[in-house]
Design a protein around this motif. Structure first.
Motif, PDB file in Angstrom:
ATOM      1  N   LEU A   3      -0.289   7.181  -4.360  1.00  0.00           N
ATOM      2  CA  LEU A   3       0.263   5.786  -4.166  1.00  0.00           C
ATOM      3  C   LEU A   3       1.286   5.468  -5.321  1.00  0.00           C
ATOM      4  O   LEU A   3       0.864   4.759  -6.392  1.00  0.00           O
ATOM      5  CB  LEU A   3      -0.991   4.776  -4.123  1.00  0.00           C
ATOM      6  CG  LEU A   3      -1.689   5.067  -2.839  1.00  0.00           C
ATOM      7  CD1 LEU A   3      -2.872   4.032  -3.000  1.00  0.00           C
ATOM      8  CD2 LEU A   3      -1.019   5.010  -1.810  1.00  0.00           C
ATOM      9  N   GLN A   4       2.505   5.999  -5.379  1.00  0.00           N
ATOM     10  CA  GLN A   4       3.546   5.547  -6.514  1.00  0.00           C
ATOM     11  C   GLN A   4       3.814   4.196  -6.439  1.00  0.00           C
ATOM     12  O   GLN A   4       4.216   3.311  -7.682  1.00  0.00           O
ATOM     13  CB  GLN A   4       4.640   6.227  -6.135  1.00  0.00           C
ATOM     14  CG  GLN A   4       4.594   7.874  -6.489  1.00  0.00           C
ATOM     15  CD  GLN A   4       4.137   8.186  -7.761  1.00  0.00           C
ATOM     16  OE1 GLN A   4       4.827   7.327  -8.745  1.00  0.00           O
ATOM     17  NE2 GLN A   4       3.533   9.054  -7.907  1.00  0.00           N
ATOM     18  N   GLU A  99       0.335   4.715   3.673  1.00  0.00           N
ATOM     19  CA  GLU A  99       1.620   4.824   3.421  1.00  0.00           C
ATOM     20  C   GLU A  99       2.317   3.164   3.634  1.00  0.00           C
ATOM     21  O   GLU A  99       3.089   2.669   2.670  1.00  0.00           O
ATOM     22  CB  GLU A  99       2.625   5.756   4.487  1.00  0.00           C
ATOM     23  CG  GLU A  99       2.305   7.253   4.150  1.00  0.00           C
ATOM     24  CD  GLU A  99       2.904   8.067   5.197  1.00  0.00           C
ATOM     25  OE1 GLU A  99       3.253   7.628   6.517  1.00  0.00           O
ATOM     26  OE2 GLU A  99       2.895   9.181   5.073  1.00  0.00           O
ATOM     27  N   ASN A 102       1.274   1.236   0.560  1.00  0.00           N
ATOM     28  CA  ASN A 102       1.890   1.792  -0.774  1.00  0.00           C
ATOM     29  C   ASN A 102       3.312   1.248  -0.625  1.00  0.00           C
ATOM     30  O   ASN A 102       3.743   0.738  -1.885  1.00  0.00           O
ATOM     31  CB  ASN A 102       2.200   3.374  -0.520  1.00  0.00           C
ATOM     32  CG  ASN A 102       2.724   3.854  -1.805  1.00  0.00           C
ATOM     33  OD1 ASN A 102       2.464   3.660  -3.130  1.00  0.00           O
ATOM     34  ND2 ASN A 102       3.849   4.668  -1.708  1.00  0.00           N
TER      35      ASN A 102
END
Length: 196
Positions: A3-4, A99, A102
């Motif tokens: 999870l950038q 996603e 994130n």
């Protein structure tokens, strides 16, 4: 799965000396309170569906990595909260859920995003006086006539964080709580009197 999106949030928290933050995430019409705790190892993400008692927690390992698969019981409850029906031709993907999450993690937060204990309480399992979620004050014990109870320490850890829990345990101090919001001690600095 990485999870950038958590990295800029983490940097913002560290720059402001914030250990716990709260923000919202909407998915398919369901709004989640998301709590990110960096005062524990590994870090922790707690998702709580607003207006329900449903929540789940994820460990956030090094590199902001999570396990994107949920056990069957949690997955089933998540699908129910999201209003999803089982469709073998189009199964729900937790990878897609994370996603989307994130992509919507805030890059910055402020002190106003620190969760109050009563905002954490609906999503954790409090064993001692579960209805009392508004912080009142500290009770210092002498170690002879009285001592802090393990249940109180656990509640302190869940609602106020790991650092305060450690200090309460070391200094034999109980956190005191009320169910009356009018008596809530909102002064965050008062929490830190335990460090004195």
């Amino acid at each position: 799965m990485q999870l950038q999106g958590l990295k800029p949030l983490y940097i913002s928290m560290k720059q402001q000396n914030i250990d716990r933050c709260r923000f919202t995430f909407s998915f398919r019409g369901t709004v989640f309170d998301v709590l990110f705790f960096i005062d524990e190892s590994p870090y922790k993400l707690l998702f709580g569906a607003k207006g329900t008692r449903f929540s789940f927690t994820l460990a956030v390992e090094g590199g902001f990595t999570i396990q994107a698969f949920l056990d069957n019981e949690i997955l089933s409850k998540l699908c129910k909260v999201l209003g999803l029906q089982y469709d073998p031709n189009n199964p729900f993907s937790t990878k897609y859920f994370f996603e989307e999450f994130n992509n919507r993690i805030p890059g910055k937060i402020s002190k106003k995003d620190i969760p109050a204990p009563y905002e954490i309480a609906p999503y954790v399992n409090i064993k001692e006086d579960a209805e009392k979620v508004y912080f009142r004050n500290w009770r210092f014990h002498d170690g002879i006539k009285s001592n802090v109870r393990p249940e109180n320490l656990e509640k302190t850890k869940l609602l106020l964080g790991n650092k305060i829990y450690i200090n309460c345990k070391k200094k034999n101090v109980s956190s005191c709580w009320t169910d009356d919001p009018a008596l809530d001690n909102k002064d965050i600095e008062d929490f830190n009197k335990i460090y004195e």
